[in-house]
Design a protein around this motif. Structure first.
Motif, PDB file in Angstrom:
ATOM      1  N   GLN A 126      41.053  40.497  53.639  1.00  0.00           N
ATOM      2  CA  GLN A 126      42.402  40.841  53.239  1.00  0.00           C
ATOM      3  C   GLN A 126      42.437  42.299  52.794  1.00  0.00           C
ATOM      4  O   GLN A 126      41.822  42.673  51.801  1.00  0.00           O
ATOM      5  N   GLU A 127      43.170  43.103  53.556  1.00  0.00           N
ATOM      6  CA  GLU A 127      43.371  44.511  53.229  1.00  0.00           C
ATOM      7  C   GLU A 127      42.042  45.242  53.057  1.00  0.00           C
ATOM      8  O   GLU A 127      41.928  46.190  52.287  1.00  0.00           O
ATOM      9  N   GLY A 128      40.987  44.750  53.762  1.00  0.00           N
ATOM     10  CA  GLY A 128      39.720  45.443  53.795  1.00  0.00           C
ATOM     11  C   GLY A 128      38.886  45.334  52.541  1.00  0.00           C
ATOM     12  O   GLY A 128      37.888  46.008  52.393  1.00  0.00           O
ATOM     13  N   THR A 129      39.309  44.521  51.576  1.00  0.00           N
ATOM     14  CA  THR A 129      38.557  44.404  50.339  1.00  0.00           C
ATOM     15  C   THR A 129      38.304  42.944  50.022  1.00  0.00           C
ATOM     16  O   THR A 129      38.986  42.055  50.512  1.00  0.00           O
ATOM     17  N   THR A 130      37.303  42.715  49.200  1.00  0.00           N
ATOM     18  CA  THR A 130      37.020  41.367  48.724  1.00  0.00           C
ATOM     19  C   THR A 130      37.615  41.205  47.339  1.00  0.00           C
ATOM     20  O   THR A 130      37.246  41.936  46.407  1.00  0.00           O
ATOM     21  N   PRO A 131      38.569  40.275  47.148  1.00  0.00           N
ATOM     22  CA  PRO A 131      39.192  40.115  45.822  1.00  0.00           C
ATOM     23  C   PRO A 131      38.138  39.755  44.774  1.00  0.00           C
ATOM     24  O   PRO A 131      37.147  39.100  45.060  1.00  0.00           O
ATOM     25  N   MET A 132      38.389  40.185  43.555  1.00  0.00           N
ATOM     26  CA  MET A 132      37.481  39.889  42.456  1.00  0.00           C
ATOM     27  C   MET A 132      37.663  38.448  41.995  1.00  0.00           C
ATOM     28  O   MET A 132      38.757  37.895  42.053  1.00  0.00           O
ATOM     29  N   ALA A 133      36.564  37.835  41.525  1.00  0.00           N
ATOM     30  CA  ALA A 133      36.647  36.481  40.974  1.00  0.00           C
ATOM     31  C   ALA A 133      37.544  36.491  39.744  1.00  0.00           C
ATOM     32  O   ALA A 133      37.517  37.419  38.942  1.00  0.00           O
ATOM     33  N   GLN A 134      38.356  35.447  39.613  1.00  0.00           N
ATOM     34  CA  GLN A 134      39.278  35.338  38.492  1.00  0.00           C
ATOM     35  C   GLN A 134      39.003  34.058  37.726  1.00  0.00           C
ATOM     36  O   GLN A 134      38.731  33.018  38.312  1.00  0.00           O
ATOM     37  N   ASN A 135      39.093  34.125  36.421  1.00  0.00           N
ATOM     38  CA  ASN A 135      38.870  32.948  35.598  1.00  0.00           C
ATOM     39  C   ASN A 135      40.035  31.978  35.744  1.00  0.00           C
ATOM     40  O   ASN A 135      41.196  32.392  35.812  1.00  0.00           O
TER      41      ASN A 135
END
Length: 648
Positions: A8-17
Motif C-alpha cells: 500500500q503506497e509503497g510502505t509497510t504500515p506500522m503495527a498498532q496496538n
C-alpha cells in the motif's frame, strides 16, 4: 476478493496496538452473562481430573525448536473475571482449555492434551496410539512425557487415525517409524478404504492448501498477538503449540468400512462404528470394552462443532452427526463409563456420558430440522440464522456452546448442504463483484456521506452496520486510510463481543490487516513437502491440475509419459482443451517420456520451470522432446499464499 495483494503506497504500515473495549462492548458482554449457566462450575473439577504432569511454561524439542509456549495464557486465571474485551462464555472456556499435559482418563487410557490430544492406550501387550496431534515434534514429546512419567517402555503396536483431519495424523512420524509400518510390524487403522482416506486427508490439505491456510490464519487468530484484546484461545485448545509445526503422513494399512468391525490390538478389543460424512468425510467411533471407554472422535465434544468450517472444508451432514451419536448410544450407551474426546476433557460416569451424548445428538438434530423448517417457510439462510436459537434445555449446556462451531453459520451450512450455494434470492445469482458494487455504491451515495454514516454507527455501538457500510468505501478505494481505520475499529469491537472464537479471530484479524497490511508470518501451511510426497500418484496430478492456467492452455496439446520407478507405475499426463488429465499406463504418441522416483517426478510436475535443473541433478531418464516441459511450465500458475481478504 482473492486477488494478489500489493504493498500500500509503497510502505509497510506500522503495527498498532489494539484499542480497549468501548462502553457499548463492555455492556454487551456484561449483559451476555444472563444467557449462561455461570453457576455451573463442574467442568473446573473435571478438566483437572487425572492430571499427572505438564510441560512447564515452554517446551523445546530436541533440535532446539520451540513447540509449546504456555506463558501467553498465564493471565487467564481460573478465578479472574472476564475482561470487557472478551465474551464471558469464551473467557470461561479459555480458562478451562488452556491446560496442557499428561492425564490419566482411566487406568490403561491416557491423554497428552495439546491443540489436539495424543491418546495412549496402555494395553497389556503394547501401546496403541489414537490420533497423533498436529506435529511430529509434539507427538514425540508427548510420548516421551508418558514414558518418563509412567516408567513405561512398552512398544507402540498400532496407530489409529479417527478421521481425516491433519491435527489427528500429522504427528505420526513422532510415534512410529515409517519402515515399521511398511514392513507390516505396526498397523495404522483408519476409517474408510485406504484409498479413500488418503484421498480425503491429503486432498483436503494439499489441493486446497493455500486457500485453507490463509483462511485458517484468520479463523484461528494465528496472526493476532496473545492478549485479552487479541487471541485468547482457539476454543478447542489454548492453541499455543501451533508454532513450528512439522507435519507428516503415513498411509493407513487397515481400513474400517463397516460398523461392528473389531480389531485386537495389544491384547485388548477395539470395536468400531463407521461414521462417514460427519465431522470429517471419513470418521469412526471406538469402543474398548475392557476399560468401558468410548470415543465419538470429533462428533461429540465440549463444544458445538462446525457443520461448515470457516477455514474451508466440505460441508458436513448435521443429520449424520445425530444419527451416528444415537447409534453409538444404542450399541454402548448402557455400558460406557467414560467418553474421551479428541480435544477436550473426558466425561465420566455412565449417566453423565449418556446425558452428554443425548444432548449433543439433539443439538445437531435441532439445527438440521429447524434450518430446513425455516427453508420450507421460504426464509433465506441468513434470515433463518438470525432467528434460530437453541432451546434452553440444549443451549444452557456448556458443552453445546459455540467454541468451535457457531449456531449462526451452522444454520446457513445446513441450507448449503441440502439446498446448495444459492440463497433463493434472484438478485444473488449474478451479483456484481464486490469491488465493482462498492465503486457504484460510493458513486451513488458519496464518500463523505458513507463515512459519516459509518462514524455515526460506530459512535452508537452499531458495529455490524458500521462494518457493512464502510466495506463499500474500503473496496471502492483501498487507499482510503480514514475509512479503513474506522472499519478496523468497528471490526475490533465486534470481535470483542463474540462467543465464537473463530468469529472473534476473523474480526480482530480483519482489524489488524486493515491497520497494518497483510501479514506474512504466523500461519500454518498444510501443503508440506511430507504431505505432498505422501499423496497417491493420481492426487499429484490433481494437484498439478489446479495450477494449470486454463485460458493460456486452450490451444495446447501436451502429452508426457511418467514412469515412477520406485513404485513400478506408469502414467500418462496430457494437457488439452485447457485441462490437465492423467491416467495409468503409457501412450505411444507421447512427446516425452520421463522416468525416476516419485519424489523427483513430483518436483518436476509441480515445478516445471526448474525442469532442466531437476533432470540434471537427479540424472533422470528422458526420451523425446524436453521442450515440452518449457511449454508446460508456461501455463502453470504459482500461488500467492498471502492474498488479500479484507481489501480487494
Amino acid at each position: 476478493m482473492a486477488t494478489k495483494h500489493s504493498s500500500q503506497e509503497g510502505t509497510t504500515p506500522m503495527a498498532q496496538n489494539p484499542k480497549p473495549a468501548t462502553t457499548f462492548t463492555a455492556d454487551v458482554n456484561k449483559a451476555a452473562l444472563a444467557k449462561y449457566a455461570m453457576q455451573d462450575r463442574a467442568d473446573f473439577h473435571d478438566v483437572d481430573r487425572g492430571f499427572i504432569a505438564g510441560f512447564g511454561d515452554r517446551l523445546v524439542s530436541d533440535d532446539g525448536t520451540l513447540i509449546y509456549d504456555g506463558t501467553p495464557l498465564a493471565y487467564i486465571a481460573d478465578d479472574a473475571p472476564a475482561p470487557d474485551s472478551v465474551n464471558p462464555s469464551l473467557w470461561r472456556q479459555s480458562q478451562l482449555i488452556k491446560r496442557a499435559g499428561l492425564y490419566e482418563v482411566v487406568p490403561g487410557l491416557y491423554q497428552v492434551r495439546l491443540s489436539a490430544a495424543l491418546t495412549i492406550v496402555d494395553a497389556p501387550d503394547g501401546l496403541v496410539i489414537i490420533d497423533t496431534s498436529t506435529s511430529v515434534r509434539l507427538a514425540k514429546a508427548g510420548l516421551e512425557l508418558f514414558r518418563r512419567e509412567m516408567k513405561n517402555d512398552k512398544p507402540v503396536v498400532a496407530v489409529i487415525y479417527t478421521h481425516t483431519h491433519f491435527d489427528h495424523y500429522a504427528g505420526v512420524k513422532g510415534v512410529v517409524e515409517e519402515a515399521d509400518v511398511v514392513a507390516g510390524r505396526i498397523p495404522i487403522i483408519a476409517p474408510g478404504t485406504i484409498e479413500s482416506f488418503d484421498r480425503l486427508a491429503i486432498g483436503e490439505n494439499v489441493v486446497t492448501g493455500h486457500a485453507m491456510s490463509r483462511r485458517m490464519a484468520y479463523t484461528f487468530g494465528l496472526l493476532l498477538p496473545p492478549s485479552d484484546r487479541g487471541r485468547v484461545t482457539i476454543g478447542l485448545s489454548g492453541g499455543f503449540d501451533l508454532m513450528n509445526t512439522q507435519m507428516s503422513y503415513i498411509s493407513p494399512t487397515d481400513g474400517i468400512t463397516r460398523t461392528g468391525e473389531v480389531r485386537t490390538l495389544g491384547g485388548w478389543t477395539f470395536e468400531f462404528l463407521y461414521a462417514p460424512d460427519t465431522e470429517a468425510p471419513e470418521e469412526f467411533h471406538i469402543w474398548i470394552p475392557e476399560i468401558k471407554a468410548l470415543t465419538c472422535a470429533e462428533n461429540a465434544n465440549h463444544t458445538m462443532h462446525n457443520i461448515q468450517t470457516l477455514r474451508g472444508a466440505r460441508t458436513r451432514d448435521a443429520r449424520n452427526f445425530a444419527r451416528y451419536i444415537d447409534e453409538t448410544l444404542v450399541r454402548w450407551g448402557d455400558e460406557a463409563e467414560v467418553h474421551w474426546g479428541s480435544h477436550t476433557w473426558p466425561v465420566w460416569g455412565n449417566a453423565n456420558v449418556v446425558t452428554f451424548l443425548e444432548s449433543q445428538r439433539d443439538m445437531y438434530k435441532y439445527i438440521h430440522d429447524q434450518a430446513l423448517r425455516q427453508a420450507n417457510q421460504g426464509l433465506t439462510p441468513l434470515e433463518a440464522a438470525e432467528i434460530v436459537e437453541l432451546p434452553d434445555a440444549l443451549g444452557k449446556k456448556w458443552y453445546n456452546r459455540f467454541y468451535h462451531g457457531g449456531l449462526h453459520h451452522n444454520v446457513r451450512a445446513v441450507f448449503s448442504k441440502e439446498l446448495g450455494f444459492w440463497d433463493g434470492d434472484p438478485a444473488s445469482i449474478l451479483p456484481l463483484l464486490p469491488e465493482e458494487h462498492a465503486k457504484r455504491h460510493v458513486a451513488l451515495i458519496g464518500r463523505d456521506k458513507i463515512l459519516a454514516e459509518g462514524s455515526k454507527a460506530f459512535d452508537a455501538g452499531d458495529y455490524r452496520w458500521a462494518v457493512q457500510i464502510l466495506h463499500h468505501l474500503v473496496f471502492a478505494d483501498p487507499g482510503d486510510v480514514e475509512a479503513k481505520q474506522l472499519q478496523a475499529d468497528a471490526y475490533e469491537q465486534l470481535g470483542y463481543q463474540q462467543e465464537v472464537p473463530q468469529y472473534r479471530a476473523i474480526f480482530l484479524t480483519a482489524a489488524k490487516e486493515l491497520r497494518e497490511g497483510v501479514a506474512t508470518k504466523g500461519k500454518i501451511s498444510t501443503d508440506t513437502q511430507d504431505t505432498i510426497l505422501a499423496m497417491p500418484i493420481h492426487l499429484l496430478f490433481d494437484f498439478a491440475g489446479v495450477h494449470l492456467i486454463g485460458e493460456r492452455a486452450n490451444d495446447l496439446d501436451v502429452r508426457v509419459n511418467f514412469t515412477f520407478s520406485d513404485f513400478g507405475d506408469e502414467w500418462t499426463m496430457w494437457v488439452r482443451n485447457g485441462v490437465l488429465n492423467a491416467r495409468k499406463g503409457h501412450v505411444d504418441n507421447a512427446q516425452l517420456t520421463v522416468a525416476g522416483p516419485k519424489v523427483v517426478l513430483a518436483a518436476l510436475l509441480l515445478q516445471p520451470s526448474r525442469a532442466n535443473e531437476i533432470i540434471e541433478q537427479a540424472h533422470l531418464s528422458t526420451e523425446g522432446d524436453l521442450g515440452v516441459l518449457d511449454t508446460f511450465a508456461s501455463v502453470m500458475d504459482t500461488f500467492e499464499p498471502d492474498f488479500n481478504i479484507v481489501t480487494p
